[in-house]
Design a protein around this motif. Structure first.
Motif, short mmCIF file in Angstrom:
data_model
loop_
_atom_site.label_atom_id
_atom_site.label_comp_id
_atom_site.label_asym_id
_atom_site.label_seq_id
_atom_site.Cartn_x
_atom_site.Cartn_y
_atom_site.Cartn_z
N PHE A 20 37.27 40.13 46.95
CA PHE A 20 37.24 39.00 46.03
C PHE A 20 37.22 37.74 46.88
O PHE A 20 38.14 37.48 47.63
N THR A 21 36.14 36.96 46.78
CA THR A 21 35.94 35.80 47.66
C THR A 21 36.34 34.49 46.98
O THR A 21 36.55 34.45 45.76
N PRO A 22 36.41 33.39 47.75
CA PRO A 22 36.64 32.08 47.12
C PRO A 22 35.58 31.75 46.07
O PRO A 22 35.87 31.08 45.08
N GLY A 23 34.35 32.22 46.25
CA GLY A 23 33.31 32.00 45.25
C GLY A 23 33.64 32.70 43.94
O GLY A 23 33.46 32.14 42.86
N HIS A 24 34.13 33.94 44.02
CA HIS A 24 34.55 34.67 42.82
C HIS A 24 35.70 33.93 42.14
O HIS A 24 35.70 33.76 40.92
N PHE A 25 36.67 33.51 42.94
CA PHE A 25 37.82 32.78 42.43
C PHE A 25 37.35 31.54 41.65
O PHE A 25 37.84 31.25 40.56
N ASP A 26 36.39 30.82 42.22
CA ASP A 26 35.87 29.61 41.58
C ASP A 26 35.19 29.92 40.25
O ASP A 26 35.38 29.19 39.27
N ARG A 30 36.43 28.43 36.64
CA ARG A 30 35.54 27.67 35.75
C ARG A 30 35.37 28.37 34.40
O ARG A 30 35.37 27.72 33.35
N ALA A 31 35.26 29.69 34.39
CA ALA A 31 35.09 30.44 33.14
C ALA A 31 36.35 30.35 32.27
O ALA A 31 36.24 30.22 31.05
N ARG A 32 37.51 30.39 32.88
CA ARG A 32 38.75 30.36 32.09
C ARG A 32 38.94 29.04 31.37
O ARG A 32 39.69 28.94 30.40
N ARG A 33 38.26 28.01 31.84
CA ARG A 33 38.33 26.69 31.20
C ARG A 33 37.39 26.59 30.01
O ARG A 33 37.51 25.68 29.19
N VAL A 34 36.43 27.50 29.92
CA VAL A 34 35.43 27.49 28.84
C VAL A 34 35.80 28.47 27.73
O VAL A 34 35.62 28.17 26.55
N PHE A 35 36.30 29.64 28.11
CA PHE A 35 36.56 30.71 27.15
C PHE A 35 38.05 30.85 26.87
O PHE A 35 38.88 30.54 27.72
N ASP A 36 38.35 31.36 25.67
CA ASP A 36 39.75 31.62 25.33
C ASP A 36 40.36 32.67 26.25
O ASP A 36 41.53 32.59 26.60
N HIS A 37 39.55 33.66 26.60
CA HIS A 37 40.06 34.73 27.45
C HIS A 37 38.94 35.24 28.35
O HIS A 37 37.81 35.40 27.90
N VAL A 38 39.27 35.49 29.62
CA VAL A 38 38.32 36.05 30.58
C VAL A 38 38.96 37.29 31.20
O VAL A 38 40.11 37.24 31.65
N ALA A 67 49.68 32.74 38.47
CA ALA A 67 50.41 33.25 37.30
C ALA A 67 50.16 32.40 36.06
O ALA A 67 50.18 32.92 34.94
N HIS A 68 49.90 31.11 36.25
CA HIS A 68 49.70 30.24 35.08
C HIS A 68 48.32 30.41 34.44
O HIS A 68 48.06 29.81 33.40
N TRP A 69 47.46 31.23 35.01
CA TRP A 69 46.17 31.52 34.38
C TRP A 69 46.39 32.61 33.33
O TRP A 69 45.92 33.74 33.46
N GLU A 70 47.09 32.26 32.29
CA GLU A 70 47.50 33.23 31.27
C GLU A 70 46.35 33.80 30.46
O GLU A 70 46.50 34.84 29.82
#
Length: 144
Positions: A20-26, A30-38, A67-70
């Motif tokens: 899992f790379t920094p690109g995947h992390f990014d 970004r997706a978690r800010r758009v969708f209710d759940h990822v 952890a706060h990425w609930e």
């Protein structure tokens, strides 16, 4: 698709993620800010020989995510991503693209997934992360 509909959607971000790379992390950030759940779906790909089993890769990703990425979960999955989507009520597949070659490959997969009823959202890599790939990261870790 309206902005409201996107915000109420569940999405998956599938990949081998070895590692899992920094690109995947990014892309996840970004997706978690758009969708209710990822859900980060750690795939079993018969064409690849990952460094560890999908369950181990999934556990490592869980450890890396804040952890706060609930609204982000991680699951390992053997099978088609669209089957995971159907089984778990996810309407969108998120895919990161770094360059034209990635886009071409991902576009073909997106067309198949769309025909099976699941849309794909492409997330362009940030310029500073575009040259990074799991293959390159593994190569740096391997003694030469």
């Amino acid at each position: 698709m309206s902005d409201r509909r996107l915000r109420s959607a569940r999405a998956v971000y599938p990949g081998t993620f070895d590692p899992f790379t920094p690109g995947h992390f990014d892309v996840v950030d970004r997706a978690r800010r758009v969708f209710d759940h990822v859900t980060v779906v750690v795939a079993v790909n018969g064409e690849k020989r990952p460094s560890q089993a999908a369950a181990g890769r999934a556990a490592e990703i869980r450890r890396l995510l804040p952890a706060h990425w609930e609204n982000v979960t991680v699951a390992d999955w053997r099978g088609l991503t669209v089957d995971y989507c159907r089984e778990h009520g996810c309407g969108v597949i998120v895919r990161g693209v770094r360059n034209a070659a990635d886009y071409q490959r991902e576009y073909e997969l997106a067309a198949m997934n769309e025909a099976l009823g699941v849309a794909t959202l492409f997330v362009a890599a940030r310029p500073e992360l575009a040259a990074m790939s799991s293959t390159a990261v593994r190569a740096r870790k391997t003694p030469g």
